[in-house]
Design a protein around this motif. Sequence first.
Motif, short mmCIF file in Angstrom:
data_model
loop_
_atom_site.label_atom_id
_atom_site.label_comp_id
_atom_site.label_asym_id
_atom_site.label_seq_id
_atom_site.Cartn_x
_atom_site.Cartn_y
_atom_site.Cartn_z
N ARG A 129 0.85 -1.19 0.00
CA ARG A 129 0.00 0.00 0.00
C ARG A 129 0.89 1.25 0.00
O ARG A 129 2.07 1.17 0.37
N PRO A 130 0.37 2.39 -0.44
CA PRO A 130 1.15 3.63 -0.40
C PRO A 130 1.62 3.93 1.02
O PRO A 130 0.88 3.74 1.99
N CYS A 131 2.86 4.40 1.14
CA CYS A 131 3.44 4.56 2.48
C CYS A 131 4.21 5.87 2.63
O CYS A 131 5.17 5.96 3.38
N GLY A 132 3.79 6.90 1.89
CA GLY A 132 4.47 8.18 1.95
C GLY A 132 4.56 8.78 3.33
O GLY A 132 5.48 9.54 3.63
N VAL A 133 3.61 8.44 4.20
CA VAL A 133 3.61 8.97 5.56
C VAL A 133 4.87 8.58 6.33
O VAL A 133 5.27 9.25 7.29
N LEU A 134 5.52 7.48 5.91
CA LEU A 134 6.72 7.02 6.62
C LEU A 134 7.90 7.98 6.46
O LEU A 134 8.83 7.95 7.26
N LEU A 135 7.85 8.81 5.44
CA LEU A 135 8.92 9.79 5.23
C LEU A 135 9.06 10.68 6.46
O LEU A 135 10.15 10.85 7.01
N GLN A 136 7.93 11.25 6.91
CA GLN A 136 7.98 12.14 8.07
C GLN A 136 8.08 11.35 9.37
O GLN A 136 8.79 11.77 10.29
N ARG A 137 7.39 10.24 9.48
CA ARG A 137 7.46 9.46 10.72
C ARG A 137 8.88 9.00 11.02
O ARG A 137 9.33 9.06 12.17
N CYS A 138 9.58 8.55 10.00
CA CYS A 138 10.95 8.09 10.22
C CYS A 138 11.87 9.27 10.53
O CYS A 138 12.78 9.15 11.36
N ALA A 139 11.63 10.40 9.89
CA ALA A 139 12.42 11.59 10.20
C ALA A 139 12.23 11.99 11.66
O ALA A 139 13.19 12.33 12.37
N GLU A 140 11.00 11.94 12.13
CA GLU A 140 10.73 12.27 13.53
C GLU A 140 11.43 11.29 14.47
O GLU A 140 11.83 11.65 15.58
N ALA A 141 11.63 10.05 13.99
CA ALA A 141 12.32 9.04 14.79
C ALA A 141 13.84 9.10 14.61
O ALA A 141 14.57 8.32 15.21
N GLY A 142 14.30 10.03 13.74
CA GLY A 142 15.74 10.23 13.58
C GLY A 142 16.37 9.52 12.41
O GLY A 142 17.59 9.32 12.38
N LEU A 143 15.57 9.15 11.41
CA LEU A 143 16.11 8.45 10.23
C LEU A 143 15.59 9.12 8.96
O LEU A 143 14.39 9.29 8.78
N LEU A 144 16.51 9.46 8.05
CA LEU A 144 16.15 10.03 6.76
C LEU A 144 16.11 8.93 5.71
O LEU A 144 17.05 8.13 5.61
N ALA A 154 16.86 -0.80 13.43
CA ALA A 154 16.22 -0.61 14.73
C ALA A 154 15.18 0.50 14.70
O ALA A 154 14.17 0.45 15.41
N ILE A 155 15.41 1.53 13.86
CA ILE A 155 14.43 2.62 13.74
C ILE A 155 13.34 2.27 12.74
O ILE A 155 12.14 2.49 13.00
N LEU A 156 13.73 1.70 11.61
CA LEU A 156 12.80 1.53 10.50
C LEU A 156 11.80 0.40 10.71
O LEU A 156 10.60 0.55 10.42
N VAL A 157 12.26 -0.73 11.19
CA VAL A 157 11.37 -1.90 11.31
C VAL A 157 10.14 -1.60 12.18
O VAL A 157 9.01 -1.88 11.77
N PRO A 158 10.31 -1.02 13.37
CA PRO A 158 9.11 -0.71 14.17
C PRO A 158 8.18 0.28 13.48
O PRO A 158 6.95 0.18 13.63
N GLN A 159 8.74 1.23 12.74
CA GLN A 159 7.90 2.20 12.03
C GLN A 159 7.06 1.50 10.96
O GLN A 159 5.86 1.81 10.78
N ILE A 160 7.67 0.57 10.23
CA ILE A 160 6.94 -0.16 9.20
C ILE A 160 5.85 -1.02 9.83
O ILE A 160 4.70 -1.04 9.36
N GLN A 220 4.33 -0.66 12.71
CA GLN A 220 3.27 0.16 13.24
C GLN A 220 2.36 0.68 12.14
O GLN A 220 1.13 0.66 12.25
N PHE A 221 2.98 1.14 11.05
CA PHE A 221 2.21 1.64 9.92
C PHE A 221 1.30 0.57 9.33
O PHE A 221 0.12 0.81 9.06
N LEU A 222 1.83 -0.62 9.15
CA LEU A 222 1.03 -1.71 8.56
C LEU A 222 -0.10 -2.14 9.49
O LEU A 222 -1.19 -2.50 9.02
N ASN A 223 0.16 -2.12 10.78
CA ASN A 223 -0.89 -2.47 11.72
C ASN A 223 -2.03 -1.44 11.70
O ASN A 223 -3.21 -1.79 11.77
N GLU A 224 -1.66 -0.17 11.59
CA GLU A 224 -2.67 0.89 11.54
C GLU A 224 -3.51 0.79 10.27
O GLU A 224 -4.72 1.03 10.29
N ALA A 225 -2.85 0.46 9.16
CA ALA A 225 -3.52 0.46 7.87
C ALA A 225 -4.28 -0.83 7.60
O ALA A 225 -5.01 -0.94 6.62
N ALA A 226 -4.11 -1.82 8.47
CA ALA A 226 -4.74 -3.14 8.23
C ALA A 226 -6.26 -3.04 8.30
O ALA A 226 -6.82 -2.26 9.04
#
Length: 400
Positions: free
Chosen positions: A344-359, A386-392, A394-400
């Motif tokens: 599914r589209p996941c553009g929201v992860l751009l900002q979420r990962c940045a907020e978590a400290g990953l570009l 360690a930063i990216l996997v939890p973000q993915i 969480q995103f997939l769980n929300e979008a399910a």
Amino acid sequence: MTAHIEATSPHVMNTYGRLPIAMSHGRGCRVWDVNGKSYLDGLGGIAVNTLGHGHPKLVKALQDQVAKLIHSSNYYHVPGQEQLAAKLVELSGMSNVFFCSTGLEANEAALKLARKYGHDKGITRPEVVVFEGAFHGRSIATLSATANPKIHAGFGPLVDGFIRVPRNDITALRRATEGNKNITAVFFEAIQGEGGIHPMTIDFMRELRVICDDRDWLLMVDEVQCGIGRTGKWFAHQWAGITPDVMPLAKGLGSGVPVGAVVAGPKAAHIFQPGNHGTTFGGNPLAMRAGVETLRIMEEDGLLAHAAHVGTHLQTALVTQLMNVKGVKEIRGQGLMLGIELDRPCGVLLQRCAEAGLLLSVTADSVIRLVPPLILSVAEADEIVAILVPQIKQFLNEAA
């Protein structure tokens, strides 16, 4: 405490969907914004910052060059052009080089080469084979060669002379080109970047080389994003053991200083003559010094082997932790050019990962793209995971 600084650009043309972040400085694989927040750089300026940020050897060399000469013009010989061209010829096994400033310019020059190659053979309407999923730039010609209809919208009529076929399908290519005497070249990215990190297979690239030889076409390989050591070889097509006739480069070649190049093999080396093509800023002394020093430092520091090793480690860790997660379709790429495709589209992860400290970036709507500096350490690769996997997750769980 320092007051929060708003990241806004009201007088800059609104051509980018920017995050509300403004960078201040960087060191190695980390950058800091104007408010002091730090980020691990998994994007590398979109595969540009080969040596990371503030590399001491590169900084010293560029400071030296700035104090000597930044720009002259191509009315005169530029010694750095010959130095960088000779190195690119050595690394590629090709013949000569044209210098410009960007990947778009390099690809535009490649398309002009293909057209003049045809005209020199008496073909009045030359055609070039391109591929589904391709991205070659946003000028009118490179836009026309690009496959994305979203970036076509509003800019027609496009330039004709392109035949589009599916990637990695030699049968479809043969069918689409059978009997066409106007074709002069095949143009492809060894790994499609903006199209979603889709590699061309080794067998497919080898078959393309054979077809181009048999039909006297130019084999043109766009290495703008996947070249300059990103996959563990200097150029991604080298995994297939082939040599192109035309190879556009840019992005990582200057490690942040704008440098573009078109490397030509014997079949294409003498197509352009004085007056056929040119650029004001291309090949200026500062850009050439950046290119020369980038390649020198890469060799001295063994960054090709390093990129292959760290990239394998990163990809393995991502596969281990994500491939059994519902919603993750595929993890693909090579070296430090990796894509994680979601369902599914996941553009929201751009900002979420940045907020978590990953570009990072999201391309083709649903593909998370990682193209960090080639100096990325194993420890930093683990930090990305360690930063990216939890973000993915969480995103997939929300979008399910």
